[in-house]
Design a protein around this motif. Sequence first.
Motif, short mmCIF file in Angstrom:
data_model
loop_
_atom_site.label_atom_id
_atom_site.label_comp_id
_atom_site.label_asym_id
_atom_site.label_seq_id
_atom_site.Cartn_x
_atom_site.Cartn_y
_atom_site.Cartn_z
N ALA A 164 0.83 -1.20 0.00
CA ALA A 164 0.00 0.00 0.00
C ALA A 164 0.87 1.26 0.00
O ALA A 164 0.60 2.22 -0.73
CB ALA A 164 -0.94 0.00 1.19
N ALA A 165 1.93 1.27 0.80
CA ALA A 165 2.84 2.42 0.84
C ALA A 165 3.54 2.61 -0.49
O ALA A 165 3.70 3.74 -0.97
CB ALA A 165 3.86 2.25 1.96
N GLU A 166 3.95 1.51 -1.12
CA GLU A 166 4.60 1.60 -2.43
C GLU A 166 3.62 2.10 -3.48
O GLU A 166 4.00 2.92 -4.33
CB GLU A 166 5.16 0.23 -2.82
CG GLU A 166 6.38 -0.17 -2.00
CD GLU A 166 6.79 -1.61 -2.20
OE1 GLU A 166 7.98 -1.90 -2.02
OE2 GLU A 166 5.93 -2.47 -2.51
N HIS A 169 3.40 5.80 -3.19
CA HIS A 169 4.62 6.41 -3.72
C HIS A 169 4.59 6.40 -5.26
O HIS A 169 4.91 7.41 -5.90
CB HIS A 169 5.86 5.66 -3.20
CG HIS A 169 7.13 6.22 -3.71
ND1 HIS A 169 7.66 7.40 -3.25
CD2 HIS A 169 7.98 5.78 -4.66
CE1 HIS A 169 8.78 7.66 -3.89
NE2 HIS A 169 9.00 6.69 -4.75
N ILE A 170 4.19 5.29 -5.83
CA ILE A 170 4.10 5.17 -7.30
C ILE A 170 3.18 6.24 -7.86
O ILE A 170 3.51 6.91 -8.85
CB ILE A 170 3.62 3.75 -7.69
CG1 ILE A 170 4.70 2.72 -7.38
CG2 ILE A 170 3.21 3.70 -9.16
CD1 ILE A 170 4.21 1.28 -7.39
N GLU A 171 2.05 6.45 -7.25
CA GLU A 171 1.09 7.46 -7.73
C GLU A 171 1.68 8.86 -7.62
O GLU A 171 1.46 9.70 -8.50
CB GLU A 171 -0.24 7.35 -6.98
CG GLU A 171 -1.01 6.09 -7.32
CD GLU A 171 -1.20 5.87 -8.82
OE1 GLU A 171 -1.60 6.83 -9.52
OE2 GLU A 171 -0.95 4.75 -9.29
N ARG A 172 2.43 9.14 -6.56
CA ARG A 172 3.07 10.45 -6.41
C ARG A 172 4.11 10.65 -7.51
O ARG A 172 4.22 11.74 -8.08
CB ARG A 172 3.72 10.57 -5.04
CG ARG A 172 2.70 10.71 -3.91
CD ARG A 172 3.36 10.90 -2.56
NE ARG A 172 4.09 12.17 -2.56
CZ ARG A 172 5.20 12.40 -1.87
NH1 ARG A 172 5.73 11.45 -1.13
NH2 ARG A 172 5.79 13.57 -1.91
N VAL A 173 4.90 9.61 -7.80
CA VAL A 173 5.93 9.71 -8.85
C VAL A 173 5.26 9.92 -10.21
O VAL A 173 5.70 10.76 -11.00
CB VAL A 173 6.84 8.46 -8.85
CG1 VAL A 173 7.74 8.42 -10.08
CG2 VAL A 173 7.68 8.41 -7.58
N GLN A 229 12.02 -2.44 -6.46
CA GLN A 229 12.41 -1.43 -5.48
C GLN A 229 11.73 -0.11 -5.85
O GLN A 229 12.33 0.78 -6.46
CB GLN A 229 13.92 -1.28 -5.41
CG GLN A 229 14.58 -2.52 -4.86
CD GLN A 229 16.07 -2.34 -4.64
OE1 GLN A 229 16.61 -1.26 -4.76
NE2 GLN A 229 16.73 -3.43 -4.30
N TRP A 230 10.47 0.00 -5.47
CA TRP A 230 9.63 1.11 -5.91
C TRP A 230 10.04 2.45 -5.33
O TRP A 230 9.79 3.49 -5.92
CB TRP A 230 8.18 0.82 -5.57
CG TRP A 230 7.62 -0.25 -6.43
CD1 TRP A 230 7.37 -1.54 -6.08
CD2 TRP A 230 7.28 -0.14 -7.81
NE1 TRP A 230 6.89 -2.24 -7.15
CE2 TRP A 230 6.82 -1.39 -8.23
CE3 TRP A 230 7.31 0.90 -8.73
CZ2 TRP A 230 6.39 -1.64 -9.53
CZ3 TRP A 230 6.89 0.66 -10.02
CH2 TRP A 230 6.43 -0.60 -10.41
#
Length: 89
Positions: free
Chosen positions: A11-13, A16-20, A43-44
């Motif tokens: 969930a945390a990754e 992060h992916i959506e923010r990137v 390694q997201w």
Amino acid sequence: MQSKNKKAPTAAEKRHIERVKALPCSVCDEAGPSDCHEIKQGQWFTSVALCKSCHQGELMGLHGQRRAWAIRKMDELDALAVTVRRLVA
């Protein structure tokens, strides 16, 4: 598309992916949404924001001839530094 051999992001990754993905390209500054390129598979948190051309373009892209990267004298770590700076700013 996710590789069959790669674990699904946590969930945390995923956050992060959506923010990137919302960032502009870390190489050419094209406005987002961007691709979220993993420097090392799975390694997201070390992912880089890249437009389609700088990511998968045949001539310009990281997975092509890397001309956009060469013109800007960048590698994946340089692009990661840009991505991180934009995430924390």
